[in-house]
Design a protein around this motif. Structure first.
Motif, PDB file in Angstrom:
ATOM      1  N   GLU A   1      24.063 -60.890  15.210  1.00  0.00           N
ATOM      2  CA  GLU A   1      24.055 -59.442  15.699  1.00  0.00           C
ATOM      3  C   GLU A   1      25.467 -59.263  15.743  1.00  0.00           C
ATOM      4  O   GLU A   1      25.550 -58.512  16.236  1.00  0.00           O
TER       5      GLU A   1
ATOM      6  N   ALA B   1      18.885 -61.639  22.265  1.00  0.00           N
ATOM      7  CA  ALA B   1      19.087 -61.464  20.703  1.00  0.00           C
ATOM      8  C   ALA B   1      18.456 -62.942  20.151  1.00  0.00           C
ATOM      9  O   ALA B   1      17.669 -62.912  19.094  1.00  0.00           O
TER      10      ALA B   1
ATOM     11  N   LEU C   1      16.526 -52.538   8.689  1.00  0.00           N
ATOM     12  CA  LEU C   1      17.635 -52.912   8.680  1.00  0.00           C
ATOM     13  C   LEU C   1      18.266 -53.714   6.839  1.00  0.00           C
ATOM     14  O   LEU C   1      19.242 -53.410   6.600  1.00  0.00           O
TER      15      LEU C   1
ATOM     16  N   ARG D   1      22.363 -50.731   7.777  1.00  0.00           N
ATOM     17  CA  ARG D   1      23.423 -51.118   9.047  1.00  0.00           C
ATOM     18  C   ARG D   1      23.891 -50.963   9.040  1.00  0.00           C
ATOM     19  O   ARG D   1      24.717 -50.322   7.754  1.00  0.00           O
TER      20      ARG D   1
ATOM     21  N   GLN E   1      20.429 -48.096  17.272  1.00  0.00           N
ATOM     22  CA  GLN E   1      19.216 -48.710  17.915  1.00  0.00           C
ATOM     23  C   GLN E   1      19.550 -49.793  19.164  1.00  0.00           C
ATOM     24  O   GLN E   1      20.450 -50.512  18.906  1.00  0.00           O
TER      25      GLN E   1
ATOM     26  N   LYS F   1      19.151 -53.788  17.793  1.00  0.00           N
ATOM     27  CA  LYS F   1      18.922 -54.101  16.739  1.00  0.00           C
ATOM     28  C   LYS F   1      20.179 -53.569  16.154  1.00  0.00           C
ATOM     29  O   LYS F   1      21.018 -52.378  16.154  1.00  0.00           O
ATOM     30  N   ARG F   2      20.407 -54.305  14.879  1.00  0.00           N
ATOM     31  CA  ARG F   2      22.230 -53.766  13.702  1.00  0.00           C
ATOM     32  C   ARG F   2      21.149 -53.089  13.290  1.00  0.00           C
ATOM     33  O   ARG F   2      21.498 -52.351  12.685  1.00  0.00           O
TER      34      ARG F   2
END
Length: 234
Positions: free
Chosen positions: A25, A40, A108, A112, A202, A205-206
């Protein structure tokens, strides 16, 4: 006493699923609170605090208090690079299984941030395209940028002379198993892509979402077909 690297300390720090999830994360370069990292990893904030102290003792993360919140982040670029390289040795088939499920969409894999630069299919495509177009020349584990108008369109300002560290270097991509670009040049690319709304972060989210504007820009400036990246489009 034998003078050898204390890999056992690093191994112990990484040998826990929750700690690994929190490190992943943090790999997007941002700082997060214990509560956010706990969410997470799917654990309680109290348990997360214990794990984060373990990671800090191993030198993998650093912490900074701001107001009432304690923020955690990867300890530095060299740590992020080592973790990304180490991740290439780990199985990644679970990510592709997620993508193949009905309605599954693993952004992802497409785009990313790897600490402070772009990674995934987009990051590798950027490196390949800039090499093919002659704007970047591979030089061992580094890249030499060639002055052109394309850099201005990408929001990159080339240095007048050599700096203390490489302006652009190769970073082995965890999911693509090919190199993307890291270093100050790549940091400028990500900063410009975010500011221009080519890519969007996001919450929780990564993975990065590629906007319609971004798809058009990458195709027009770098000749990357929009269909190649559409899986990660917003």
């Amino acid at each position: 006493m034998t003078l050898t690297p204390r890999l056992d300390i690093l191994g112990a720090a990484l040998a826990d699923t929750s700690r690994s999830q929190m490190l992943c994360e943090l790999m997007d370069g941002r700082a997060f609170t214990s509560k956010e990292l706990a969410s997470a990893a799917g654990i309680s904030p109290q348990t997360a605090s214990v794990h984060l102290k373990h990671l800090q003792r191993a030198g993998l993360i650093s912490s900074l208090r701001s107001g009432r919140c304690l923020y955690h982040r990867i300890a530095g670029e060299e740590i992020a690079q080592a973790l990304e390289t180490l991740a290439t040795l780990a199985p990644a088939d679970h990510l592709y299984r997620v993508q193949q499920r009905k309605g599954g969409k693993a952004e992802l894999l497409v785009a990313r941030s790897c600490y402070d630069h772009l990674a995934g299919r987009l990051g590798v495509a950027l490196a390949d395209s800039l090499n093919a177009l002659g704007d970047l020349i591979p030089d061992g584990d580094q890249y030499t940028p060639v002055p052109s108008e394309r850099w201005m369109k990408l929001g990159v300002h080339l240095p007048n002379g050599p700096g203390k560290r490489p302006f652009a270097r190769a970073c082995l991509d965890w999911t693509e198993r090919k190199h993307h670009i890291a270093g100050p040049l790549a940091k400028q690319l990500l900063t410009h892509a975010l500011a221009s709304d080519w890519v969007q972060r996001q919450t929780g989210k990564r993975g990065l979402l590629i906007s319609a504007t971004g798809l058009g820009a990458f195709e027009q400036i770098l000749a990357i077909p929009s269909e190649f990246l559409s899986e990660g489009a917003a």
